[in-house]
Motif scaffolding. Sequence first.
Motif, short mmCIF file in Angstrom:
data_model
loop_
_atom_site.label_atom_id
_atom_site.label_comp_id
_atom_site.label_asym_id
_atom_site.label_seq_id
_atom_site.Cartn_x
_atom_site.Cartn_y
_atom_site.Cartn_z
N ALA A 342 36.20 74.63 71.08
CA ALA A 342 36.19 74.94 69.64
C ALA A 342 37.18 74.07 68.88
CB ALA A 342 36.52 76.41 69.42
N THR A 343 38.34 73.85 69.47
CA THR A 343 39.40 73.11 68.77
C THR A 343 39.49 71.65 69.20
OG1 THR A 343 40.99 73.86 70.44
CG2 THR A 343 40.80 75.18 68.45
N ALA A 344 38.73 71.26 70.23
CA ALA A 344 38.77 69.89 70.79
C ALA A 344 40.19 69.49 71.14
CB ALA A 344 38.14 68.88 69.83
N SER A 345 40.92 70.44 71.72
CA SER A 345 42.32 70.20 72.09
C SER A 345 42.68 71.08 73.27
CB SER A 345 43.24 70.52 70.91
OG SER A 345 44.58 70.64 71.33
N THR A 346 43.26 70.46 74.31
CA THR A 346 43.66 71.24 75.48
C THR A 346 44.76 72.23 75.14
OG1 THR A 346 43.29 69.19 76.72
CG2 THR A 346 44.20 71.03 77.94
N SER A 347 45.82 71.74 74.46
CA SER A 347 46.97 72.60 74.19
C SER A 347 46.62 73.73 73.22
CB SER A 347 48.15 71.79 73.66
OG SER A 347 47.78 71.01 72.56
N THR A 377 42.91 74.95 83.49
CA THR A 377 41.87 74.02 83.96
C THR A 377 40.58 74.19 83.16
OG1 THR A 377 41.31 75.62 85.70
CG2 THR A 377 42.77 73.80 86.31
N GLY A 378 40.28 75.42 82.75
CA GLY A 378 39.10 75.64 81.91
C GLY A 378 39.18 74.86 80.61
N ALA A 379 40.40 74.73 80.09
CA ALA A 379 40.60 74.03 78.82
C ALA A 379 40.38 72.53 78.92
CB ALA A 379 42.00 74.31 78.29
N THR A 380 40.23 71.99 80.14
CA THR A 380 39.99 70.55 80.30
C THR A 380 38.50 70.18 80.39
OG1 THR A 380 40.03 70.57 82.74
CG2 THR A 380 42.15 70.36 81.62
N VAL A 381 37.64 71.19 80.35
CA VAL A 381 36.21 70.92 80.62
C VAL A 381 35.55 70.16 79.47
CG1 VAL A 381 33.97 71.94 81.18
CG2 VAL A 381 36.05 72.91 82.16
N ILE A 382 35.57 70.74 78.26
CA ILE A 382 34.93 70.06 77.12
C ILE A 382 35.90 70.04 75.93
CG2 ILE A 382 32.44 70.17 77.55
CD1 ILE A 382 32.37 72.93 76.36
N ASP A 383 37.07 69.45 76.18
CA ASP A 383 38.10 69.38 75.15
C ASP A 383 38.11 68.03 74.43
OD1 ASP A 383 38.86 68.03 77.41
OD2 ASP A 383 40.99 68.51 77.24
N SER A 384 37.17 67.15 74.75
CA SER A 384 37.19 65.80 74.17
C SER A 384 36.02 65.60 73.20
CB SER A 384 37.13 64.75 75.28
OG SER A 384 36.02 64.97 76.14
N LEU A 385 35.73 66.63 72.42
CA LEU A 385 34.61 66.57 71.46
C LEU A 385 35.03 65.82 70.19
CD1 LEU A 385 33.20 70.19 71.94
CD2 LEU A 385 32.34 68.05 72.92
N TYR A 390 41.49 63.00 70.19
CA TYR A 390 41.41 62.34 71.50
C TYR A 390 40.13 61.51 71.61
CZ TYR A 390 41.26 61.71 76.56
OH TYR A 390 41.19 61.16 77.82
N PHE A 391 39.04 62.06 71.15
CA PHE A 391 37.74 61.37 71.17
C PHE A 391 37.85 60.02 70.49
CE2 PHE A 391 33.74 60.25 69.19
CZ PHE A 391 32.78 60.51 70.14
N HIS A 392 38.42 60.01 69.29
CA HIS A 392 38.46 58.79 68.48
C HIS A 392 39.53 57.81 68.96
CE1 HIS A 392 35.60 60.60 65.71
NE2 HIS A 392 36.31 61.71 65.80
N VAL A 393 40.68 58.33 69.41
CA VAL A 393 41.74 57.46 69.93
C VAL A 393 41.25 56.70 71.16
CG1 VAL A 393 43.99 57.47 71.10
CG2 VAL A 393 43.67 58.80 69.02
#
Length: 431
Positions: A342-347, A377-385, A390-393
């Motif tokens: 939802a937030t596209a962020s692990t932290s 670990t769950g937060a690393t699955v689809i956090d790069s939306l 992170y996606f754009h960088v």
Amino acid sequence: MEGLTISWIGALVGLAIAIILILRKLNPVYALFLGAIIGALLGGANLEQTVTILVNGTQSVMGTVLRVLAAGVLAGVMMESGAAETIAQAIVKKFGGSKAILALALATMIITAVGVFIPVAVLIVAPIALSVGNKMGISKIALLLALSGGGKAGNIISPNPNTIAAARGFNLDLSQVMLAGVIPAICGLIVTVVVASLLKNKGVMVTDEEAVEQDVDTSKYPPLGRAIVAPVVAVVLLMINPIGSISGIQALANFKVDAMYILPIAGIIGMLAMRQGSKIVEYTTSGLNKMTATVLILIGAGGIAGLITASDLSNQVVSLIEISGISGTFLAPIAGILMAAATASTSTGVILATGSFGEAILNMGTAPLAAAVMVHTGATVIDSLPQGNYFHVTAGAMKMSIKQRMGLIPYEAIVGGTMAIVATILYGFIL
């Protein structure tokens, strides 16, 4: 506030509004606060009670905020001194071109694991990746998967904001969560190398111009022996207590020094080892500046976590799981996956998942350490939306178009999913 319980519908609406506003590119901090306010009002709170809910929520994340700010000293030293670049270059040179994908993944994993943010880690290793990819004929999608997958693996064993949030969310020591992530991280690294190797001939290749343009001057970097001092000191100090507890050595087990002290001390010792003591103000200021955005988002996430904590949503979730018949253990990784997506962020995902569903997860009978690792670990699955930076960088670092970068998301999910599955099986069912 005594006796006030917000309706779970208000909590869900507030969370949904926050997510929609983030997707609409509103500043995440304001999006989270606005969602919390609207959700509290819809859930039955008055204006005064709504303020109290937000204040209580933000106060709950202050322990995490303090430790994240302290971690800024180590991060600033590693990034600004060139120590992270030295470590990355040394790993790639050691493995040589024949094991390029493993070298790139391992380099990103290690410099993320020693306290460098994952987007910065990718930026550091990207020029090396472009050069190696051009010489070895490896596609951009394989190169970036090596960097991103390695970074994800390093991120779950690092003293970074996401790990600090996972530890504080379940009242654990940072070292406990870092150690517990080692086996899932190794599995993530292995899957990264395997999948990236299968993709090395797929997609767009690195051009000569892109490789030349990204050449790096390493003459001003510290030597490897000095560059590794800060992370080695941090790891040694963080591991004294767990090693003492495991080995039964009481003197070591009694060494209970918080990461809030250890990370800055390690950064300063590393700075002195690199003979950069005169730059303490420059490095610490840079580290603080890099942590500021994360701290603000954590405070915003605390606001909406306060809303959900004040609601009966956790009770509804527990009831739903009991009715469905599935194991309550799965609530932890699912919460991490959904909040980070939802937030596209692990932290941010970790702090939302722990603050919003932490109590419900523990009520299902899950142990705190198991809960922390599964959420993390769950937060690393689809956090790069695409709604996250992170996606754009990472797309910019590897000179990829939005379409090309989108094509990587399923493969990143395979890496994150592997780590979440391993953590769930290991800590949810075996240990």
